[in-house]
Design a protein around this motif. Structure first.
Motif, PDB file in Angstrom:
ATOM      1  N   TYR A  13       0.835  -1.183   0.000  1.00  0.00           N
ATOM      2  CA  TYR A  13       0.000   0.000   0.000  1.00  0.00           C
ATOM      3  C   TYR A  13       0.878   1.244   0.000  1.00  0.00           C
ATOM      4  CZ  TYR A  13      -3.543  -3.383   1.368  1.00  0.00           C
ATOM      5  OH  TYR A  13      -4.388  -4.455   1.401  1.00  0.00           O
ATOM      6  N   SER A  14       0.401   2.292  -0.656  1.00  0.00           N
ATOM      7  CA  SER A  14       1.156   3.539  -0.715  1.00  0.00           C
ATOM      8  C   SER A  14       1.115   4.253   0.631  1.00  0.00           C
ATOM      9  CB  SER A  14       0.580   4.450  -1.800  1.00  0.00           C
ATOM     10  OG  SER A  14      -0.705   4.894  -1.421  1.00  0.00           O
ATOM     11  N   GLN A  15       2.062   5.147   0.835  1.00  0.00           N
ATOM     12  CA  GLN A  15       2.109   5.938   2.054  1.00  0.00           C
ATOM     13  C   GLN A  15       0.841   6.776   2.196  1.00  0.00           C
ATOM     14  OE1 GLN A  15       4.576   6.096   4.499  1.00  0.00           O
ATOM     15  NE2 GLN A  15       5.372   4.270   3.490  1.00  0.00           N
ATOM     16  N   GLU A  16       0.330   7.278   1.085  1.00  0.00           N
ATOM     17  CA  GLU A  16      -0.870   8.103   1.117  1.00  0.00           C
ATOM     18  C   GLU A  16      -2.083   7.288   1.569  1.00  0.00           C
ATOM     19  OE1 GLU A  16       1.131   7.986  -1.635  1.00  0.00           O
ATOM     20  OE2 GLU A  16       2.146   9.890  -1.303  1.00  0.00           O
ATOM     21  N   PHE A  17      -2.192   6.048   1.060  1.00  0.00           N
ATOM     22  CA  PHE A  17      -3.303   5.182   1.457  1.00  0.00           C
ATOM     23  C   PHE A  17      -3.240   4.885   2.951  1.00  0.00           C
ATOM     24  CE2 PHE A  17      -5.161   1.013   2.247  1.00  0.00           C
ATOM     25  CZ  PHE A  17      -6.413   1.156   1.672  1.00  0.00           C
ATOM     26  N   LYS A  18      -2.037   4.562   3.436  1.00  0.00           N
ATOM     27  CA  LYS A  18      -1.865   4.252   4.851  1.00  0.00           C
ATOM     28  C   LYS A  18      -2.214   5.457   5.716  1.00  0.00           C
ATOM     29  CE  LYS A  18       1.893   0.963   4.126  1.00  0.00           C
ATOM     30  NZ  LYS A  18       3.313   0.693   4.418  1.00  0.00           N
ATOM     31  N   ALA A  19      -1.710   6.630   5.332  1.00  0.00           N
ATOM     32  CA  ALA A  19      -1.966   7.834   6.116  1.00  0.00           C
ATOM     33  C   ALA A  19      -3.455   8.183   6.112  1.00  0.00           C
ATOM     34  CB  ALA A  19      -1.145   8.993   5.565  1.00  0.00           C
ATOM     35  N   THR A  20      -4.109   8.016   4.982  1.00  0.00           N
ATOM     36  CA  THR A  20      -5.543   8.292   4.903  1.00  0.00           C
ATOM     37  C   THR A  20      -6.326   7.330   5.780  1.00  0.00           C
ATOM     38  OG1 THR A  20      -5.253   9.080   2.635  1.00  0.00           O
ATOM     39  CG2 THR A  20      -7.489   8.538   3.329  1.00  0.00           C
ATOM     40  N   GLU A  52       3.025   3.214  13.427  1.00  0.00           N
ATOM     41  CA  GLU A  52       4.028   3.784  12.540  1.00  0.00           C
ATOM     42  C   GLU A  52       3.755   5.264  12.287  1.00  0.00           C
ATOM     43  OE1 GLU A  52       4.047   1.335   9.052  1.00  0.00           O
ATOM     44  OE2 GLU A  52       4.897  -0.383  10.111  1.00  0.00           O
ATOM     45  N   TYR A  53       2.481   5.626  12.221  1.00  0.00           N
ATOM     46  CA  TYR A  53       2.096   7.028  12.019  1.00  0.00           C
ATOM     47  C   TYR A  53       2.516   7.871  13.222  1.00  0.00           C
ATOM     48  CZ  TYR A  53      -1.016  10.915  10.701  1.00  0.00           C
ATOM     49  OH  TYR A  53      -1.531  12.136  10.349  1.00  0.00           O
ATOM     50  N   ARG A  54       2.289   7.354  14.426  1.00  0.00           N
ATOM     51  CA  ARG A  54       2.707   8.060  15.644  1.00  0.00           C
ATOM     52  C   ARG A  54       4.216   8.235  15.699  1.00  0.00           C
ATOM     53  NH1 ARG A  54      -1.046   4.595  18.254  1.00  0.00           N
ATOM     54  NH2 ARG A  54       0.694   3.264  18.857  1.00  0.00           N
ATOM     55  N   GLU A  55       4.942   7.218  15.230  1.00  0.00           N
ATOM     56  CA  GLU A  55       6.404   7.270  15.268  1.00  0.00           C
ATOM     57  C   GLU A  55       6.989   8.104  14.137  1.00  0.00           C
ATOM     58  OE1 GLU A  55       7.439   3.150  15.197  1.00  0.00           O
ATOM     59  OE2 GLU A  55       6.992   2.877  17.327  1.00  0.00           O
ATOM     60  N   GLY A  56       6.154   8.493  13.179  1.00  0.00           N
ATOM     61  CA  GLY A  56       6.610   9.333  12.082  1.00  0.00           C
ATOM     62  C   GLY A  56       7.112   8.563  10.880  1.00  0.00           C
ATOM     63  N   ASP A  57       6.868   7.261  10.838  1.00  0.00           N
ATOM     64  CA  ASP A  57       7.310   6.463   9.698  1.00  0.00           C
ATOM     65  C   ASP A  57       6.372   6.598   8.504  1.00  0.00           C
ATOM     66  OD1 ASP A  57       9.454   5.560  11.164  1.00  0.00           O
ATOM     67  OD2 ASP A  57       8.414   3.768  11.872  1.00  0.00           O
ATOM     68  N   ILE A  58       5.120   6.921   8.755  1.00  0.00           N
ATOM     69  CA  ILE A  58       4.142   7.111   7.685  1.00  0.00           C
ATOM     70  C   ILE A  58       3.773   8.584   7.645  1.00  0.00           C
ATOM     71  CG2 ILE A  58       1.803   6.595   6.889  1.00  0.00           C
ATOM     72  CD1 ILE A  58       2.038   3.881   8.208  1.00  0.00           C
ATOM     73  N   VAL A  59       4.035   9.209   6.512  1.00  0.00           N
ATOM     74  CA  VAL A  59       3.675  10.613   6.331  1.00  0.00           C
ATOM     75  C   VAL A  59       3.118  10.796   4.924  1.00  0.00           C
ATOM     76  CG1 VAL A  59       5.328  11.567   7.969  1.00  0.00           C
ATOM     77  CG2 VAL A  59       6.028  11.174   5.644  1.00  0.00           C
TER      78      VAL A  59
END
Length: 79
Positions: A13-20, A52-59
């Protein structure tokens, strides 16, 4: 035991999909299970993405990640 002729397909999955997906799960009154079901992903995967989002790995914006890294580096140099 069954023998697989073809390798198993691993979805990427793309970073954008994960972040969304993470941002949708952070909305008030929305459960992780419901978001995962709607996006056809496993709830554990969504939980992992939230971590991962909290840790800053997904942006969404890669510049934001660089900015956060620079802030942390500046804080370390101050110490």
């Amino acid at each position: 035991m069954a023998k697989y002729n073809n390798p198993r397909r691993t979805w990427q999955y793309s970073q954008e999909f994960k972040a969304t997906a993470v941002e949708m799960s952070l909305l008030d009154g929305v459960r992780n299970k419901d978001v995962a079901e709607k996006l056809d992903i496993h709830p554990y995967m969504l939980s992992r993405w939230r971590k991962e989002y909290r840790e800053g790995d997904i942006v969404i914006d890669k510049r934001r990640k660089l900015t956060n890294a620079k802030k942390q580096q500046n804080e370390l140099t101050k110490l």
